[in-house]
Design an enzyme around this catalytic site. Structure first.
Site, PDB file in Angstrom:
ATOM      1  N   SER A  13      50.649 -60.652 -36.139  1.00  0.00           N
ATOM      2  CA  SER A  13      50.303 -59.247 -36.258  1.00  0.00           C
ATOM      3  C   SER A  13      49.257 -58.933 -35.184  1.00  0.00           C
ATOM      4  CB  SER A  13      49.721 -59.004 -37.657  1.00  0.00           C
ATOM      5  OG  SER A  13      49.267 -57.697 -37.787  1.00  0.00           O
ATOM      6  N   SER A  14      49.383 -57.785 -34.551  1.00  0.00           N
ATOM      7  CA  SER A  14      48.434 -57.301 -33.535  1.00  0.00           C
ATOM      8  C   SER A  14      48.486 -58.080 -32.220  1.00  0.00           C
ATOM      9  CB  SER A  14      46.993 -57.285 -34.069  1.00  0.00           C
ATOM     10  OG  SER A  14      46.913 -56.466 -35.217  1.00  0.00           O
ATOM     11  N   GLY A  16      50.828 -57.638 -29.937  1.00  0.00           N
ATOM     12  CA  GLY A  16      51.371 -56.768 -28.899  1.00  0.00           C
ATOM     13  C   GLY A  16      52.886 -56.663 -28.875  1.00  0.00           C
ATOM     14  N   SER A  18      55.071 -54.864 -30.693  1.00  0.00           N
ATOM     15  CA  SER A  18      55.596 -53.489 -30.730  1.00  0.00           C
ATOM     16  C   SER A  18      55.368 -52.773 -29.408  1.00  0.00           C
ATOM     17  CB  SER A  18      54.940 -52.697 -31.870  1.00  0.00           C
ATOM     18  OG  SER A  18      55.280 -53.263 -33.112  1.00  0.00           O
ATOM     19  N   ASP A  39      58.199 -54.199 -39.467  1.00  0.00           N
ATOM     20  CA  ASP A  39      57.298 -53.216 -40.075  1.00  0.00           C
ATOM     21  C   ASP A  39      58.041 -51.942 -40.457  1.00  0.00           C
ATOM     22  OD1 ASP A  39      55.156 -54.941 -39.824  1.00  0.00           O
ATOM     23  OD2 ASP A  39      54.283 -53.921 -38.083  1.00  0.00           O
TER      24      ASP A  39
END
Length: 189
Positions: A13-14, A16, A18, A39
């Site tokens: 998660s986080s 990059g 997306s 998500d």
């Protein structure tokens, strides 16, 4: 009908994923790509509060449905960018079982622990500590076709690197090698 190509982004998660996926939709100019994100599938779920057992079941079924949606889209010729977190070993095994391994470009999206923690806190829409918890888990399988590090390159640079690599995918692919290692009884389609 030829199967579609699957660019499968895996990272915490986080990290990059997306952002890279959105850039890929802008820069890849040979085909029509769809961004399928885990998500987005989670966001479609009912909004009522679920108990722990019900939530665990719902999350597992959501992810299994997500994997099969990827397979169905690719099977009819759609090119796909997948944004996923393979933080539980069963998720990778399920993907290996349902996706045609020769169609998948498996991309590890890495980022330093300090940076994913900073991004997670800045976002404010994730449980605190999620990225740190996933950090060691998502890359446990140890085999990719390509890797990007978003603490060293921005999303546009990573997408451009993936675009340039896509026509030169190795054969056998990482998914083919991983399927042979973890699911040797399933023949290549």
């Amino acid at each position: 009908m030829a199967s579609g190509r699957i660019i499968f982004l895996n990272g915490t998660s986080s990290s990059g994923k997306s952002s890279i996926a959105r850039e890929l939709l802008r820069v890849v100019d040979d085909g029509v790509f769809f961004h399928l994100a885990v998500d987005s599938f989670n966001a479609m779920r009912t909004k009522r509060e679920l108990g722990p057992a019900e939530l665990d079941t719902a999350l597992r079924q959501t992810r299994m449905g997500f994997h099969r949606s990827i397979a169905a889209m690719a099977e009819v010729g759609n090119d796909i960018v997948v944004d996923h977190v393979l933080s539980e070993s069963w998720r990778l095994l399920d993907c290996l079982a349902v996706l045609r391994p020769q169609d998948v470009l498996f991309v590890g999206v890495r980022c330093s622990l300090d940076e994913v923690v900073r991004r997670e806190q800045a976002r404010g829409d994730r449980p605190s500590g999620l990225a740190a918890h996933q950090f060691e888990l998502v890359h446990n399988h140890g085999d990719y076709d390509l890797e990007c590090d978003t603490s060293k390159a921005d999303a546009r640079e990573c997408a451009q690197h993936i675009k340039e690599f896509l026509p030169h995918r190795p054969m056998p692919t990482a998914f083919t090698r991983l399927r042979g290692r973890y699911l040797p009884g399933i023949p290549e389609a």
